[in-house]
Design a protein around this motif. Structure first.
Motif, PDB file in Angstrom:
ATOM      1  N   UNK A  83       0.831  -1.197   0.000  1.00  0.00           N
ATOM      2  CA  UNK A  83       0.000   0.000   0.000  1.00  0.00           C
ATOM      3  C   UNK A  83       0.874   1.259   0.000  1.00  0.00           C
ATOM      4  N   UNK A  84       2.165   1.098   0.268  1.00  0.00           N
ATOM      5  CA  UNK A  84       3.083   2.234   0.332  1.00  0.00           C
ATOM      6  C   UNK A  84       3.696   2.597  -1.025  1.00  0.00           C
ATOM      7  N   UNK A  85       3.404   1.811  -2.070  1.00  0.00           N
ATOM      8  CA  UNK A  85       3.910   2.146  -3.409  1.00  0.00           C
ATOM      9  C   UNK A  85       2.936   1.629  -4.459  1.00  0.00           C
ATOM     10  N   UNK A  86       2.900   2.310  -5.584  1.00  0.00           N
ATOM     11  CA  UNK A  86       1.979   1.934  -6.656  1.00  0.00           C
ATOM     12  C   UNK A  86       2.518   0.785  -7.494  1.00  0.00           C
ATOM     13  N   UNK A  87       3.826   0.675  -7.557  1.00  0.00           N
ATOM     14  CA  UNK A  87       4.480  -0.310  -8.410  1.00  0.00           C
ATOM     15  C   UNK A  87       4.269  -1.737  -7.891  1.00  0.00           C
ATOM     16  N   UNK A  88       3.994  -2.656  -8.833  1.00  0.00           N
ATOM     17  CA  UNK A  88       3.921  -4.081  -8.523  1.00  0.00           C
ATOM     18  C   UNK A  88       5.180  -4.710  -9.084  1.00  0.00           C
ATOM     19  N   UNK A  89       5.896  -5.446  -8.244  1.00  0.00           N
ATOM     20  CA  UNK A  89       7.122  -6.111  -8.685  1.00  0.00           C
ATOM     21  C   UNK A  89       6.837  -7.593  -8.863  1.00  0.00           C
ATOM     22  N   UNK A  90       7.458  -8.180  -9.876  1.00  0.00           N
ATOM     23  CA  UNK A  90       7.305  -9.615 -10.135  1.00  0.00           C
ATOM     24  C   UNK A  90       8.651 -10.300  -9.983  1.00  0.00           C
ATOM     25  N   UNK A  91       8.635 -11.417  -9.262  1.00  0.00           N
ATOM     26  CA  UNK A  91       9.847 -12.189  -8.996  1.00  0.00           C
ATOM     27  C   UNK A  91       9.617 -13.638  -9.420  1.00  0.00           C
ATOM     28  N   UNK A  92      10.696 -14.313  -9.844  1.00  0.00           N
ATOM     29  CA  UNK A  92      10.573 -15.763 -10.023  1.00  0.00           C
ATOM     30  C   UNK A  92      10.095 -16.357  -8.690  1.00  0.00           C
ATOM     31  N   UNK A  93       9.285 -17.395  -8.741  1.00  0.00           N
ATOM     32  CA  UNK A  93       8.650 -17.922  -7.526  1.00  0.00           C
ATOM     33  C   UNK A  93       9.664 -18.257  -6.438  1.00  0.00           C
ATOM     34  N   UNK A  94      10.751 -18.952  -6.778  1.00  0.00           N
ATOM     35  CA  UNK A  94      11.740 -19.309  -5.746  1.00  0.00           C
ATOM     36  C   UNK A  94      12.306 -18.053  -5.077  1.00  0.00           C
ATOM     37  N   UNK A  95      12.620 -17.037  -5.867  1.00  0.00           N
ATOM     38  CA  UNK A  95      13.170 -15.795  -5.300  1.00  0.00           C
ATOM     39  C   UNK A  95      12.141 -15.130  -4.390  1.00  0.00           C
ATOM     40  N   UNK A  96      10.870 -15.129  -4.810  1.00  0.00           N
ATOM     41  CA  UNK A  96       9.815 -14.566  -3.972  1.00  0.00           C
ATOM     42  C   UNK A  96       9.768 -15.289  -2.618  1.00  0.00           C
ATOM     43  N   UNK A  97       9.792 -16.623  -2.656  1.00  0.00           N
ATOM     44  CA  UNK A  97       9.697 -17.401  -1.420  1.00  0.00           C
ATOM     45  C   UNK A  97      10.915 -17.178  -0.522  1.00  0.00           C
ATOM     46  N   UNK A  98      12.096 -17.070  -1.115  1.00  0.00           N
ATOM     47  CA  UNK A  98      13.305 -16.798  -0.330  1.00  0.00           C
ATOM     48  C   UNK A  98      13.249 -15.403   0.287  1.00  0.00           C
ATOM     49  N   UNK A  99      12.736 -14.430  -0.462  1.00  0.00           N
ATOM     50  CA  UNK A  99      12.579 -13.069   0.074  1.00  0.00           C
ATOM     51  C   UNK A  99      11.560 -13.061   1.212  1.00  0.00           C
ATOM     52  N   UNK A 100      10.496 -13.834   1.048  1.00  0.00           N
ATOM     53  CA  UNK A 100       9.474 -13.943   2.092  1.00  0.00           C
ATOM     54  C   UNK A 100      10.084 -14.478   3.383  1.00  0.00           C
TER      55      UNK A 100
END
Length: 191
Positions: A83-100
């Motif tokens: 909610x703090x930024x308008x931009x939506x970022x897309x990550x490869x699924x594994x990278x998303x899960x590691x960032x999570x």
């Protein structure tokens, strides 16, 4: 030039034959496939909740990442919004899960709800079926200082269904397989 035209028509004919050779999903089989797709989305929800939970041991979170990856088509991406930024970022699924797993919060709670098909499975020219499942994700993160970030995101998950074959006791058996694809953010709001 003639060779290129002949090659083009041979490839085109191959695609048509491939699509025709793929059996149709019967109404009964479609119900079973729909159920399997929803089950895979619920499994992903559990893995994401486990990976994001700071109480989950590192080795267990890594196993959950590996299991979650088995649900996806190669090259799938996950959308991330705030909610703090308008931009939506897309990550490869594994990278998303590691960032999570590495989020800088003391406590993270992620829950998915209102999981439903919004797009019925549609047969594609290559014989696969594609549909979309929508979910709502509630994310809560609390810092060491007690500051809280909460948002709710509506996400659309692309679902692919295709006919595959396997060998069992020397016999070739056909089955319908369900794989998840890209997860797109369609809206994010506070709370």
């Amino acid at each position: 030039m003639k060779k290129q035209i002949v090659l083009f028509f041979a490839l085109f004919l191959g695609l048509i034959i491939s699509a025709v050779a793929q059996p149709e999903l019967s109404p009964e089989r479609k119900l079973a496939v729909d159920s399997l797709a929803l089950e895979k989305v619920k499994d992903l929800s559990k893995y994401i909740s486990m990976i994001g939970d700071k109480k989950t041991p590192f080795s267990e979170a890594n196993r959950a990442i590996d299991r979650a990856m088995e649900l996806f088509m190669d090259g799938s991406q996950m959308g991330v919004s705030s909610v703090n930024r308008k931009e939506i970022k897309y990550y490869p699924v594994r990278k998303y899960l590691e960032r999570l797993m590495a989020l800088n919060y003391q406590r993270v709670t992620i829950s998915w709800y209102n999981i439903q098909y919004i797009s019925d499975l549609q047969r594609q020219p290559d014989g696969k079926y594609v549909g979309v499942i929508t979910i709502y994700q509630k994310f809560e993160g609390v810092t060491k200082e007690g500051m809280k970030y909460v948002d709710t995101t509506k996400k659309d998950i692309t679902v692919y269904v295709e006919r595959k074959k396997t060998q069992i006791n020397g016999r070739e058996i056909g089955y319908w397989d369900v794989m998840l694809g890209d997860i797109r953010v369609s809206e994010t709001k506070r709370g």
